[in-house]
Design an enzyme around this catalytic site. Structure first.
Site, PDB file in Angstrom:
ATOM      1  CE  LYS A   1      -3.966   1.758   2.681  1.00  0.00           C
ATOM      2  NZ  LYS A   1      -4.837   1.446   3.830  1.00  0.00           N
TER       3      LYS A   1
ATOM      4  CB  SER B   1      -7.711   3.611   2.839  1.00  0.00           C
ATOM      5  OG  SER B   1      -7.014   2.919   3.857  1.00  0.00           O
TER       6      SER B   1
ATOM      7  CB  SER C   1      -8.447   0.432   5.408  1.00  0.00           C
ATOM      8  OG  SER C   1      -9.090   1.639   5.702  1.00  0.00           O
TER       9      SER C   1
END
Length: 577
Positions: free
Chosen positions: A134, A209, A233
């Protein structure tokens, strides 16, 4: 008077020019970041093409179809080379990002890491495995942007602990994936790198996210990814994209790698320092992949590099156990009623578990409206959103976050008046609080301490109820199926199903068990939620048109019992196939 007016006019003109120049500077930085990304993509495409010319006979589809455990076995025995696997995934990742815009950047140093592992005789547990990470997970020489312009100027000076351990285990970090601006969203778009779409349906969001991770893995461009989770997330992109994802107990894995001098640290500190902590965890196509990743990361290297991580190695015995489980279950939390297909998934999984010899016990999570409004949202916005607002200073706010950011800007007096005017609707707001403008804030240090105490009290009460029923694990719903693009921003509090386990700091994972059927779509037409109010109607619109998309369930265990959580997830996965 004319002099004063002239001065005022000059000041206004100067302000307008200053704002225009500031905006031009922001646009220039964003264009430069996009240009750098595109150049990196071209270099990787060229490297892939050169490899293809050198080794034209690679069976790409056969490699991409291998589950992680089988792929590691082939790499360990030498029947597949790390170079072949890396370039196969680089090629596929390029294809997936062209369709979904899931990549923020390729990591060209992956070729150096490839040479490094080829020199070593010792092969780690993830030897030769390409891993995506990420955006905000620190990698030396790269940005950790959080989708914010203010983070574009500073490169990370060293690898985060997590990346160091992945490399020590022979993994090859090869790509960094896109995120929503500031990470405070479960959609996936930011003004710098744009919007990421769901590879299963371009009209749908991949979640967030960790949305870039979800899209890349679901599209077949990565076999293993690392995400983070503060309200869902990891689990929401896993639900939306049909993946398996684990949010561990927050302290079980650490080492995201924010340097405190780095601009992204402000975002990082917001996620890590409040009483609802950020957890780092794996995302993949199956549960065995998650277990292997946890086993690889929970090693001496991790414990030595980050002494704040408890030195608890992965317990393979617990994960491999076949002892029948006592499973608590519920299909609604009484706060935000989920679509019929998500409740159907819990019911069918419960029946399958019961038929397999497990003991199923009804379980009702206590006081979810209180947890959502007084514990979770208040933890983020205790200062009325000031700290969150500071993150956006000198930035262009993404459209998906504009309503949220504008509510932070409201003067405290206006917020108080709004709360007073809405008092007659207090019951409805407790059931479905959408606007952060009416969340109560902590007005003193004493109130902050009291808020921390309230979270501890709730955790103790929840664990007492769990123990009283003698539960091993809990089966419950997760938000889904995938939302139509743009809707996550309108339904901030629909995440109650995942948020609960961040407040509790329990390990929780998501497993896909079914797909949306025509009958689900028909039943959705009759969905009224809790009050058939604007939020219920918005949820109905968000999830409609999802026939064929994945439907998942959520599996939960007590703190530090990741192995038991994964073992339960594996059981659910096996029974659903």
């Amino acid at each position: 008077t004319s002099a004063a007016l002239a001065l005022l006019g000059g000041s206004v003109a100067a302000l307008v020019v200053w704002k225009w120049l500031g905006r031009k500077m922001i646009q220039k930085k964003m264009e430069e970041a996009r240009r750098t990304r595109d150049e990196g993509m071209k270099k990787m495409a060229k490297a892939v093409q050169q490899f293809r010319e050198q080794v034209p006979s690679v069976q790409t589809d056969a490699i991409l179809s291998l589950p992680l455990l089988e792929l590691t076995g082939r790499l360990q025995e030498g029947s597949l080379s790390p170079r072949t696997v890396l370039y196969t995934y680089l090629e596929k990742a390029l294809e997936v990002t062209q369709q979904t815009n899931c990549l923020r950047h390729f990591i060209p140093e992956c070729e150096e890491q490839l040479q490094e592992i080829e020199r070593h005789k010792e092969k780690g547990l993830l030897y030769g495995i390409p891993v995506s990470i990420k955006d905000h997970i620190g990698h030396k020489g790269h940005l950790a942007t959080c989708g914010l312009v203010q983070c574009l100027g500073t490169l990370m000076e060293e690898d985060s602990v997590l990346v160091k351990v992945l490399k020590r285990q022979g993994a090859i970090p090869f790509a960094m994936t896109n995120v929503p601006q500031s990470l405070f969203s479960y959609d996936c778009s930011n003004p710098i790198f744009g919007r990421t779409s769901n590879p299963l349906n371009p009209q749908k969001s991949p979640g967030g996210s960790s949305g870039g991770e979800g899209a890349l893995i679901a599209g077949g461009g990565s076999v293993l990814g690392i995400g983070s989770d503060t309200g869902g997330s990891i689990r929401l992109p896993s639900s939306f994209c049909g993946l398996c994802g684990l949010k561990p107990t927050a302290q079980r894995l650490r080492g995201v790698g924010w340097c405190l001098a780095h601009p992204s640290a402000q975002c990082g500190c917001l996620l890590l320092s409040h009483p609802v902590p950020c957890a780092v965890g794996p995302m993949a196509r199956d549960v065995d992949s998650l277990a292997l990743c946890m086993k690889a990361l929970l090693c001496q290297e991790m414990f030595q590099l980050d002494p704040s991580v408890p030195p608890i190695p992965f317990n393979q015995e617990v994960y491999s156990s076949s002892t029948p489980l006592r499973v608590g279950y519920f299909d609604t939390d009484g706060y935000f009623p989920l679509p019929p297909c998500m409740r159907r998934a819990v019911k069918e999984t419960r029946q399958a578990l019961q038929a397999a010899g497990h003991q199923l016990v009804p379980f009702s999570p206590p006081r979810i409206p209180y947890v959502m409004t007084e514990l979770f949202l208040k933890a983020f916005f205790a200062d009325g959103g000031r700290a969150c607002l500071d993150v956006f200073t000198g930035d262009i706010v993404d459209p998906a976050l504009k309503a949220q950011v504008n509510s932070f800007k409201m003067p405290r007096l206006v917020k108080k008046l709004l709360a007073l005017l809405l008092k007659p609707l207090q019951f409805l707001l407790l059931l479905k609080l959408k606007d952060v403008a009416v969340i109560s804030t902590c007005r003193s240090v004493n109130e902050v301490w009291n808020h921390h105490h309230q979270i501890q009290v709730y955790r103790s009460q929840f664990i007492a109820q769990w123990k009283e029923l003698q539960l091993d694990v809990v089966l419950c719903p997760v938000l889904g199926p995938a939302f139509t693009t743009g809707y996550p921003g309108k339904l901030l509090t629909a995440i109650s199903s995942t948020m609960l386990y961040n407040v509790l700091n329990f390990p929780a994972g998501v497993v896909p068990v079914s797909t949306v059927t025509e009958a689900d779509e028909e039943e959705l037409k009759l969905y009224q939620g809790c009050c058939n109010d604007p939020w219920d109607r918005a949820l109905k619109q968000a999830v409609s048109g999802a026939e064929g998309l994945p439907v998942a369930v959520q599996c939960v265990a007590l703190p530090w019992q990741e192995e038991l959580c994964l073992r339960f997830m594996k059981e659910v996965e096996t029974l659903s196939h």
